[in-house]
Design an enzyme around this catalytic site. Structure first.
Site, PDB file in Angstrom:
ATOM      1  N   LYS A  52      -9.742  -7.507  23.562  1.00 35.32           N
ATOM      2  CA  LYS A  52     -10.152  -8.855  23.152  1.00 35.32           C
ATOM      3  C   LYS A  52     -10.301  -9.738  24.384  1.00 35.32           C
ATOM      4  O   LYS A  52     -11.264 -10.485  24.526  1.00 35.32           O
ATOM      5  CB  LYS A  52      -9.121  -9.458  22.183  1.00 35.32           C
ATOM      6  CG  LYS A  52      -9.221  -8.872  20.783  1.00 35.32           C
ATOM      7  CD  LYS A  52      -8.049  -9.254  19.902  1.00 35.32           C
ATOM      8  CE  LYS A  52      -8.168  -8.563  18.548  1.00 35.32           C
ATOM      9  NZ  LYS A  52      -6.993  -8.692  17.703  1.00 35.32           N
ATOM     10  N   GLN A  96      -1.494 -11.586  17.083  1.00 36.80           N
ATOM     11  CA  GLN A  96      -1.781 -10.170  16.830  1.00 36.80           C
ATOM     12  C   GLN A  96      -0.790  -9.597  15.808  1.00 36.80           C
ATOM     13  O   GLN A  96       0.416  -9.710  15.981  1.00 36.80           O
ATOM     14  CB  GLN A  96      -1.717  -9.390  18.157  1.00 36.80           C
ATOM     15  CG  GLN A  96      -2.054  -7.921  18.033  1.00 36.80           C
ATOM     16  CD  GLN A  96      -3.501  -7.660  17.631  1.00 36.80           C
ATOM     17  OE1 GLN A  96      -4.425  -8.300  18.121  1.00 36.80           O
ATOM     18  NE2 GLN A  96      -3.701  -6.723  16.720  1.00 36.80           N
ATOM     19  N   ASP A 119      -8.934 -15.854  12.902  1.00 39.40           N
ATOM     20  CA  ASP A 119      -8.822 -14.650  12.081  1.00 39.40           C
ATOM     21  C   ASP A 119      -9.248 -14.919  10.635  1.00 39.40           C
ATOM     22  O   ASP A 119      -9.455 -13.991   9.862  1.00 39.40           O
ATOM     23  CB  ASP A 119      -7.366 -14.160  12.079  1.00 39.40           C
ATOM     24  CG  ASP A 119      -7.181 -12.920  12.932  1.00 39.40           C
ATOM     25  OD1 ASP A 119      -8.180 -12.232  13.185  1.00 39.40           O
ATOM     26  OD2 ASP A 119      -6.033 -12.659  13.347  1.00 39.40           O
TER      27      ASP A 119
END
Ligand code: NAP
Length: 281
Positions: A52, A96, A119
């Site tokens: 990422k 995460q 997200d």
């Protein structure tokens, strides 16, 4: 059969985003910023976060990774999120997953400002998506959606069957396809006849976590099949779709690896840029 090349599609999307970031920098004299919080030392999480960060740098985003040990207190993480919520240089925040057991995942998700929730997991964003309003959309289903649209730009009236109803994949996928006027069936572990459902589909999205569940004789000719699954097996990483069998029948199919996976990260960058743009209005 069309082999849907996710690596190529993701590279094209990153290229487009890189140009967009250059334009935003010229216009606002600043660039979108993505901050990732990584807790613990799970290898897959570390690999995802490294990828990422690399991709974010590649397209010109400001990128930062904050690392905590497994033993970090929930309070410390929530306070850091509050701090990032107030930081104007941070457009998007991602924690995460998975998290250590002592940290409440939902509390973490709900502490992130919906406007910085890259997200798309915050209940406000989930609600906005299901109400058809503008929102951050979870990255993996967004990537699947973009791949489907590449093969078939007009989804009006298509019959879509989603295999799996997770909050991460199946449910947001169903909302995206509903918005495109598909007739959507969401299946799950209690579905009575999955094969019969799949045989009705013009589009199948499999997000289950069972190696090669979807078989060749479950798929009509001219069906677009998107395989979200990533399963470690003795023969290596395989998806939720039996690639060898289904590739003989389907109109289009994503490989695993090299299909949905690369699009997930590219869509995270896209979401970060969208959050930045909305914050400038
Ligand atoms: P999940 O949360 O475990 O959800 C799995 C879903 O599959 C559940 O809704 C479950 O039904 C359903 N299911 C289980 N057995 C089934 C069966 N026999 N028939 C029909 N449905 C069944 O999984 P997830 O997080 O969505 O992940 C799914 C897969 O995608 C995993 O392999 C994961 O590694 C992969 N993944 C890939 C990416 C990527 O970037 N490519 C990203 C995220 C996840 P119930 O609700 O009834 O239990």
């Amino acid at each position: 059969m069309i082999l849907i090349d996710g690596k190529k599609a993701a590279a094209e999307l990153r290229d487009k985003l890189k140009h967009e970031v250059t334009g935003l920098k010229a216009k606002y004299n600043k660039v979108p910023g993505l901050t990732v919080i990584l807790i613990g030392d799970l290898t897959p999480s570390q690999i995802y976060v490294r990828n990422k960060e690399k991709s974010a740098n590649e397209v010109g985003l400001k990128s930062e990774v904050i690392k905590y040990p497994d033993s970090v207190e929930e309070k410390t993480v929530l306070e850091k999120i509050e701090e990032l919520n107030k930081d104007e240089t941070v457009s998007g925040i991602l924690v995460q997953l998975p998290l250590p057991k002592h940290i409440d995942k939902q509390k973490v998700i709900e502490t992130i400002l919906p406007s910085k929730d890259v997200d798309g997991f915050h209940p406000i964003n989930v609600g906005n998506l299901s109400s058809g309003y503008e929102s951050s959309v979870p990255c993996t289903p967004l990537g699947c959606y973009l791949l489907i649209k590449k093969v078939e730009p007009n989804l009006n009236g298509k019959k879509a069957v989603i295999v799996g109803r997770s909050n991460l994949n199946g449910k947001p996928m169903s909302q995206l396809l509903l918005k495109e006027n598909c007739t959507v069936t969401v299946t799950h572990s209690k579905t009575k006849d999955l094969k019969a459902e799949c045989l009705e589909a013009d589009i199948i999205v499999a997000a289950v976590g069972i190696p090669e569940l979807v078989k060749g004789d479950w798929v009509k000719k001219d069906t677009i099949v998107i395989d979200v699954g990533i399963n470690k097996t003795d023969k290596g990483i395989v998806g939720d779709v039996d690639f060898d069998e289904v590739s003989k029948n389907a109109k289009a199919l994503t490989p695993v690896p090299g299909g949905v996976g690369p699009m997930t990260i590219a869509c995270l960058l896209k979401n970060t840029i969208e959050c930045f743009k909305r914050s400038q209005i």
